[in-house]
Design an enzyme around this catalytic site. Structure first.
Site, short mmCIF file in Angstrom:
data_model
loop_
_atom_site.label_atom_id
_atom_site.label_comp_id
_atom_site.label_asym_id
_atom_site.label_seq_id
_atom_site.Cartn_x
_atom_site.Cartn_y
_atom_site.Cartn_z
N THR A 1 47.87 3.24 46.48
CA THR A 1 47.95 1.79 46.45
C THR A 1 46.64 1.19 46.92
O THR A 1 45.93 1.77 47.73
CB THR A 1 49.11 1.27 47.31
OG1 THR A 1 49.15 -0.15 47.26
CG2 THR A 1 48.97 1.72 48.76
N ARG A 2 46.33 0.01 46.39
CA ARG A 2 45.19 -0.79 46.86
C ARG A 2 45.66 -2.21 47.17
O ARG A 2 44.85 -3.12 47.30
CB ARG A 2 44.07 -0.82 45.81
CG ARG A 2 44.50 -1.37 44.46
CD ARG A 2 43.35 -1.38 43.45
NE ARG A 2 43.79 -1.87 42.16
CZ ARG A 2 43.83 -3.15 41.81
NH1 ARG A 2 43.44 -4.07 42.68
NH2 ARG A 2 44.25 -3.52 40.63
N HIS B 1 55.53 -3.97 49.92
CA HIS B 1 56.69 -4.77 50.30
C HIS B 1 57.95 -3.90 50.21
O HIS B 1 57.86 -2.68 50.03
CB HIS B 1 56.79 -6.01 49.42
CG HIS B 1 55.56 -6.88 49.52
ND1 HIS B 1 55.26 -7.63 50.63
CD2 HIS B 1 54.54 -7.08 48.63
CE1 HIS B 1 54.12 -8.26 50.43
NE2 HIS B 1 53.67 -7.96 49.24
N HIS C 1 58.38 -1.48 47.25
CA HIS C 1 57.56 -0.27 47.29
C HIS C 1 58.18 0.78 48.21
O HIS C 1 58.16 1.97 47.91
CB HIS C 1 56.14 -0.61 47.76
CG HIS C 1 55.43 -1.61 46.90
ND1 HIS C 1 55.36 -2.94 47.24
CD2 HIS C 1 54.78 -1.47 45.72
CE1 HIS C 1 54.68 -3.57 46.31
NE2 HIS C 1 54.32 -2.72 45.37
N ARG D 1 52.63 1.73 36.56
CA ARG D 1 52.29 1.02 35.32
C ARG D 1 50.86 0.50 35.42
O ARG D 1 50.46 -0.05 36.44
CB ARG D 1 53.25 -0.15 35.09
CG ARG D 1 54.68 0.24 34.79
CD ARG D 1 55.57 -0.98 34.63
NE ARG D 1 55.39 -1.66 33.34
CZ ARG D 1 54.70 -2.78 33.18
NH1 ARG D 1 54.09 -3.34 34.20
NH2 ARG D 1 54.60 -3.33 31.99
#
Length: 574
Positions: free
Chosen positions: A199-200, A204, A207, A293
């Protein structure tokens, strides 16, 4: 048992070269040095600690060309992204760079020597081919392509590396693991199956739910492995994001998840980058990797079309799954079900079921306005961190940047605005008049275009720092050139509001009301390079407000500006 490194052996150069560290440090004194850019620094760290295994240096021409064309090193091993050390002709001439030459690589932050390289070759890349093959397009709307053409130097240098020391980090040290350290950590915890989540962005509740599902479905643990090197321009800073991840970790079932930071410089290369990320996670010991995605996608091209399809990354990684030997976990879209207070995969939700969601755009709007962010969407601890870094506009700083001819009235407007904003309260108000700056921080500058641009850059720097601190800034230089104003806007609006106010008082009125006789001196040649006389003024085409003191009173102008600030939420109710 942790996954086997890519190529079979973890190329931990720190462990390999530890016995000759004193020898390398002694040699440093007699060698030329290259100070690394931020991207080069990230790349070097991951080469030295084994994150880029099987690389043991920056790619030579044979490796580079085959990676660009075939996603393979010259020995045939899968590797999807070029990792290169770029140098300029000036570097080559000044440092005497050539094959077999030894050179020190230094950290730009503290000048410490990190490694010694032995040059293999110096070659000229085909940047257009690299852009098209690696990124799928030569469109500079792609941040990777823009970097390639605008920041990467004209030559690449293949080189082997001998490690002296890792770059120093002063933030979140407890969460920074090398591949060897993370593998040891997994072994200590008896983790044999580990799902890595890339992740970057902030995380929340959705996730958390999807990573928990991914782990439980595979009887595995979770590694939250966010990128804290270079990401996409405009992304939330890594300090905020890591505080979010720290707040989120206690929400996982006890013993399920761990957090480790990845000092990677992303290229936003979509499918190719997804393969690269899988290789990196494999080197860090993970057995599974979640591919989202539009993984590592940069958004839309200059024609408004997405650079990559939503599942292109998953397809390319699947194509190489036998060589990667890391199980890909497709990202599941989940949605909130208010009736049962749970998240479910979108494709498992019964027809007719009420669902809720908040888009990224809507989240940013609620942060900007101070709007409510419900607990079903994000944990209060996470929202608290985001609000600290992204306060509502009523608590943000802003800059009012007044531009116009000398004696156009911008100084009078600026002084009046300072009084009006002080009356509003809630912020400190700083007034940066052109004459004040000229006699202070820009006293040595003249009035050439270069010096004028430098003066505006200094005003922008001061304004940005004050804006970042939550102040109201009123800057009132002449600022005759559009490019310098645009650069100021770009710098300042990173931290808060920016309003370009064109004080469009006609030159004739400015001359007529000039009681000091400055225009008269300029017209007689006594003063050179005077805007409106023998220097141009590029009228803004992008002003937030255009005003004219020959037609409006100062009070009317100030009221107009205040109404705009109120509309945008910077002043008014708190």
């Amino acid at each position: 048992m942790a996954n086997v490194p890519h190529g079979g052996i973890l190329k931990d150069l720190h462990a390999r070269d530890a016995s000759k560290q004193d020898q390398l440090l002694a040699e440093v004194e007699n060698l030329p040095s290259i100070v690394l850019s931020d991207r080069q620094l990230c790349d070097l760290e991951l080469i030295m600690n084994g994150g880029f295994s099987p690389l043991e240096g920056f790619m030579n021409q044979k490796d580079y060309q085959r990676v660009v064309k075939d996603l393979r090193l010259s020995n045939g091993l899968l590797f999807s992204m070029p990792v290169t050390l770029d140098v300029s002709q000036e570097d080559i001439d000044k440092l005497g760079l050539k094959p077999n030459k030894r050179v020190v690589l230094r950290d730009s932050r503290d000048d410490s020597p990190l490694a010694i390289i032995t040059i293999q070759d110096i070659y000229t890349p085909d940047k257009i081919e690299e852009a098209i093959k690696v990124f799928g397009d030569n469109d500079i709307a792609h941040p990777g392509v823009r970097y390639l053409h605008e920041q990467t130097k004209e030559f690449y240098m293949g080189a082997t590396i001998e490690a002296i020391q890792a770059p120093n980090h002063y933030d979140y040290v407890a969460h920074r693991y090398t591949p060897a350290e993370l593998r040891a950590h997994f072994k200590k915890l008896h983790w044999t199956r580990v799902v890595a989540f890339q992740t970057r962005n902030p995380m929340h509740r959705a996730h958390r739910e999807l990573t928990v599902r991914a782990a439980r479905n595979r009887q595995a643990n979770v590694l939250i492995h966010p990128v804290v090197g270079l990401t996409k321009p405009g992304d939330i800073d890594h300090y905020t994001r890591v505080r979010v991840y720290q707040a989120l970790m206690p929400k996982y079932p006890n013993g399920m998840a761990a957090l480790s930071l990845l000092p990677l410089a992303m290229r936003m290369g979509g499918p190719r980058e997804a393969v690269w990320h899988a290789i990196i996670r494999k080197n860090f010991g993970n057995t599974h990797f979640i591919i989202g995605r539009d993984h590592a996608g940069p958004g839309k091209n200059s024609k408004g079309v997405d650079f990559y399809g939503p599942y292109d990354a998953q397809k390319l990684v699947a194509e190489y799954k036998d060589e990667l030997k890391i199980e890909v976990v497709p990202f599941q879209m989940v949605t909130y079900i208010p009736d049962s207070d749970e998240y479910m995969p979108v494709d498992e939700v019964p027809e007719g079921t009420t669902t809720l969601n908040i888009s990224g755009t809507e989240l940013r709007r609620r942060l900007r306005t101070g709007g409510h962010i419900p607990e079903w969407f994000s944990y209060p601890e996470v929202v608290k961190v985001l609000r600290e870094t992204h306060p509502p506009r009523s608590k943000q700083g802003f800059t009012l940047f007044l531009t116009g001819y000398y004696n156009s009235g911008k100084n009078s407007i600026g002084k009046a605005l300072q009084v009006v904003l002080n009356q509003q309260g809630g912020r400190s108000v700083s007034l940066l008049l052109g004459e004040t700056i000229r006699h202070g921080i820009s006293s040595e500058l003249g009035f050439s275009k270069k010096d004028r641009d430098q003066n505006i850059a200094r005003i922008a720097f001061v304004s940005a720092e004050l804006t970042k601190a939550g102040a109201a800034v009123i800057a009132a230089p002449i600022a005759p050139f559009a490019e310098a104003r645009a650069n100021a806007k770009s710098h300042i609006e990173t931290y808060g509001g920016f309003y370009l106010i064109h004080v469009n008082t006609p030159l004739e009125h400015c001359i007529k009301t000039d009681r000091k006789g400055i225009y008269k001196k300029a017209q007689s040649g006594e003063i050179k390079n005077f805007t409106g006389v023998d220097d141009p003024y590029e009228a803004p085409a992008d002003a937030s407000i255009t005003v004219d003191v020959s037609k409006q009173s100062i009070s009317e102008i100030c009221h107009q500006i205040v109404l705009l600030l109120e509309k945008d939420g910077y002043i008014g109710e708190r």
